[in-house]
Design an enzyme around this catalytic site. Structure first.
Site, PDB file in Angstrom:
ATOM      1  N   ASP A  99      14.466   9.111   7.666  1.00  0.00           N
ATOM      2  CA  ASP A  99      15.571   8.652   6.818  1.00  0.00           C
ATOM      3  C   ASP A  99      15.152   8.268   5.407  1.00  0.00           C
ATOM      4  O   ASP A  99      15.832   7.494   4.742  1.00  0.00           O
ATOM      5  CB  ASP A  99      16.212   7.434   7.493  1.00  0.00           C
ATOM      6  N   GLU A 135      18.454   3.672   4.023  1.00  0.00           N
ATOM      7  CA  GLU A 135      18.098   4.612   5.099  1.00  0.00           C
ATOM      8  C   GLU A 135      19.267   4.985   5.992  1.00  0.00           C
ATOM      9  O   GLU A 135      19.367   6.117   6.471  1.00  0.00           O
ATOM     10  CB  GLU A 135      16.955   4.041   5.949  1.00  0.00           C
ATOM     11  N   ARG A 218      13.780  -2.797   1.452  1.00  0.00           N
ATOM     12  CA  ARG A 218      14.482  -3.021   0.190  1.00  0.00           C
ATOM     13  C   ARG A 218      15.632  -4.013   0.330  1.00  0.00           C
ATOM     14  O   ARG A 218      15.939  -4.749  -0.610  1.00  0.00           O
ATOM     15  CB  ARG A 218      15.058  -1.700  -0.346  1.00  0.00           C
TER      16      ARG A 218
HETATM   17  C1  UD1 Z   1       9.955   4.078   1.370  1.00  0.00           C
HETATM   18  C2  UD1 Z   1      11.245   4.562   2.042  1.00  0.00           C
HETATM   19  C3  UD1 Z   1      11.527   3.731   3.276  1.00  0.00           C
HETATM   20  C4  UD1 Z   1      10.334   3.673   4.197  1.00  0.00           C
HETATM   21  C5  UD1 Z   1       9.119   3.200   3.428  1.00  0.00           C
HETATM   22  C6  UD1 Z   1       7.888   3.237   4.298  1.00  0.00           C
HETATM   23  C7  UD1 Z   1      13.081   5.420   0.660  1.00  0.00           C
HETATM   24  C8  UD1 Z   1      14.231   5.110  -0.190  1.00  0.00           C
HETATM   25  N1  UD1 Z   1      12.371   4.390   1.123  1.00  0.00           N
HETATM   26  O1  UD1 Z   1      10.194   2.780   0.867  1.00  0.00           O
HETATM   27  O2  UD1 Z   1      12.625   4.308   3.972  1.00  0.00           O
HETATM   28  O3  UD1 Z   1      10.608   2.763   5.239  1.00  0.00           O
HETATM   29  O4  UD1 Z   1       8.905   4.069   2.312  1.00  0.00           O
HETATM   30  O5  UD1 Z   1       6.825   2.528   3.723  1.00  0.00           O
HETATM   31  O6  UD1 Z   1      12.802   6.564   0.901  1.00  0.00           O
HETATM   32  N2  UD1 Z   1       3.792   2.447  -3.958  1.00  0.00           N
HETATM   33  C9  UD1 Z   1       2.470   2.598  -4.330  1.00  0.00           C
HETATM   34  N3  UD1 Z   1       1.657   3.367  -3.550  1.00  0.00           N
HETATM   35  C10 UD1 Z   1       2.092   4.014  -2.450  1.00  0.00           C
HETATM   36  C11 UD1 Z   1       3.434   3.849  -2.059  1.00  0.00           C
HETATM   37  C12 UD1 Z   1       4.281   3.063  -2.826  1.00  0.00           C
HETATM   38  O7  UD1 Z   1       2.031   2.045  -5.330  1.00  0.00           O
HETATM   39  O8  UD1 Z   1       1.320   4.718  -1.777  1.00  0.00           O
HETATM   40  C13 UD1 Z   1       4.687   1.592  -4.784  1.00  0.00           C
HETATM   41  C14 UD1 Z   1       5.156   2.305  -6.068  1.00  0.00           C
HETATM   42  O9  UD1 Z   1       5.283   1.369  -7.083  1.00  0.00           O
HETATM   43  C15 UD1 Z   1       6.535   2.814  -5.651  1.00  0.00           C
HETATM   44  C16 UD1 Z   1       7.015   1.669  -4.772  1.00  0.00           C
HETATM   45  O10 UD1 Z   1       5.865   1.276  -4.033  1.00  0.00           O
HETATM   46  O11 UD1 Z   1       7.372   3.010  -6.756  1.00  0.00           O
HETATM   47  C17 UD1 Z   1       8.176   1.998  -3.864  1.00  0.00           C
HETATM   48  O12 UD1 Z   1       7.954   3.191  -3.132  1.00  0.00           O
HETATM   49  P1  UD1 Z   1       9.226   3.961  -2.510  1.00  0.00           P
HETATM   50  O13 UD1 Z   1       8.752   5.149  -1.749  1.00  0.00           O
HETATM   51  O14 UD1 Z   1      10.253   4.209  -3.557  1.00  0.00           O
HETATM   52  O15 UD1 Z   1       9.873   2.895  -1.554  1.00  0.00           O
HETATM   53  P2  UD1 Z   1       9.319   2.145  -0.288  1.00  0.00           P
HETATM   54  O16 UD1 Z   1       9.792   0.745  -0.431  1.00  0.00           O
HETATM   55  O17 UD1 Z   1       7.887   2.431  -0.105  1.00  0.00           O
END
Ligand code: UD1
Ligand code: UDP
Length: 375
Positions: A99, A135, A218
């Site tokens: 999701d 999600e 989130r």
């Molecule tokens: C995402 C998914 C969520 C899932 C989660 C698992 C969406 C909208 N959200 O949320 O469904 O449960 O992943 O963890 O698809 N970042 C890093 N390094 C990484 C990963 C993330 O620095 O390897 C930081 C970055 O600043 C990035 C932020 O985390 O912008 C958010 O990442 P994002 O994938 O947008 O959302 P998650 O909260 O990780």
């Protein structure tokens, strides 16, 4: 002989990679398929950790992660990038999981090209479009588009039937997370050094009961995370426990946790663990405190009680099995439930029993046979 089917498997975040690497291994080993992998790079370091341990080298990497990316920019970049990959690969099936924004954009880009979509982990529903956010809507969009709905449990299959999804397109396969867990457990058995990096913390916290913590949702930004941090501070006042907390790199999570928990002697805030080390944490912990989806599936399989810091869950099977309990994000409630599990042996024993409501570790084989049917 018929031509092999071209399968394009798309993922972008840590949990999708964990739940799809066993499928990619199986597709790679099967001459009925030409298996191609596209990672969106929605996550970077956390995704690369899984690619490394699983030995996957993606054919395409869109590298879309931006620090603190907004949902609209992320989705726009994913949609155009994934569409271009589909135009180049011309797959017979697009496979997405779960999701996330990557999964939803992958399904939508495939729909725009009339490419059939197979949805792994189909049919999870909380019934509330704001929990988990975004999600719940992502998976409903994918559910509208998919040609093949690979539901982990009968409960998720039933949720799809209630939404009038054609019953012949729904198949109960189990959740591939259990296949992944079995695989990583075997790998650690062959090579214990893969999960030996927690030894220093284990020695430091020797004699204390370990509580594993993860938090990243989130919908908990702006209040919920602060309440979770306050609960952890309170729990950490006890000297018979230690908390190991691999902190999600999302800056919204880091800022709150660093501010609230730094300097507590029995709280180890550490970088995200790679999968073998997280499996080790699940193994050594007394209980898990988490708002994660995947942890709700893994902890029951290992007989570890998991207190779920969410208001709703799309995974009621763990709660029904007695290994998971919804505790919300109210600090007082979290502290009460943790205290109960720490101090009431009977309550702990009641939850600490291995259950496998999410699968038998053979989901991938079932999915492969369904993909082998030409769409
Ligand atoms: C995402 C998914 C969520 C899932 C989660 C698992 C969406 C909208 N959200 O949320 O469904 O449960 O992943 O963890 O698809 N970042 C890093 N390094 C990484 C990963 C993330 O620095 O390897 C930081 C970055 O600043 C990035 C932020 O985390 O912008 C958010 O990442 P994002 O994938 O947008 O959302 P998650 O909260 O990780
Ligand atoms: N996980 C991991 N390292 C960590 C935390 C979690 O490998 O430090 C694994 C965990 O075993 C599970 C998955 O990541 O399989 C869960 O991912 P996450 O909580 O980020 O996402 P969700 O499942 O909530 O979508």
């Amino acid at each position: 002989m018929t031509d092999p089917l071209r399968i394009l498997t798309i993922f972008g975040t840590r949990p999708e990679a964990i739940k799809l690497f066993p499928l990619v291994h199986a597709l790679d080993a099967d001459s009925r398929f030409i298996s191609r992998v596209c990672v969106s790079g929605q996550h970077r370091d956390m995704l690369d950790q899984v690619l490394a341990i699983a030995g996957l080298a993606p054919d395409h990497d869109l590298d879309v992660m931006q620090p603190g990316q907004t949902l609209d920019m992320l989705t726009a970049n994913l949609l155009s990038g994934l569409g271009q990959v589909m135009d180049a690969e011309k797959p017979d099936w697009v496979v997405v999981q779960g999701d996330t924004a990557t999964a939803m954009a992958g399904a939508l880009a495939a729909y725009y090209r009339k490419i059939p979509v197979a949805h792994v982990e189909a049919g999870l529903r909380s019934g509330n479009i704001h929990h988990p956010w975004p999600e719940e809507v992502n998976r409903k969009i994918i559910g509208t588009i998919a040609r093949l709905h690979l539901a982990p449990t009968e409960t998720s299959a039933e949720a799809l039937r209630r939404e009038n999804v054609a019953p012949e397109t729904i198949h109960v396969t189990g959740n591939t997370v259990i296949d992944a867990l079995h695989w990583i457990t075997r790998r650690i058995g062959q090579e214990p050094a893969l999960a030996a990096g927690l030894a220093e913390l284990e020695a430091r916290f020797n004699g204390k009961r370990i509580i594993g913590v993860t938090s990243h949702r989130r919908e908990n930004f702006g209040g919920g995370l602060e309440a979770i941090a306050a609960a952890i501070r309170e729990i950490a006042r006890r000297d018979d426990v230690a908390l190991i907390f691999p902190v999600h790199p999302n800056p919204n999570v880091r800022a709150v946790m660093d501010g609230a928990l730094a300097g507590l002697p029995n709280v180890a805030m550490i970088e995200p663990l790679d999968y073998p080390h997280f499996a080790r944490l699940l193994d050594i912990c007394h209980l898990m405190l988490s708002d994660s989806g995947g942890v709700q599936e893994e902890a029951p399989a290992l007989g570890k009680p998991v207190l779920v810091m969410r208001e709703t869950t799309e995974r009621p099977e763990g709660v029904a099995a007695g290994t998971a309990r919804l505790v919300g994000t109210d600090s007082r409630r979290i502290v009460e439930e943790v205290t109960r599990l720490l101090d009431d042996e009977a309550a702990y024993a009641e939850m600490a029993r291995a259950h496998n409501p999410f699968g038998d570790g053979r989901s991938v084989g079932r999915i492969v046979e369904l993909l082998a049917i030409r769409p």
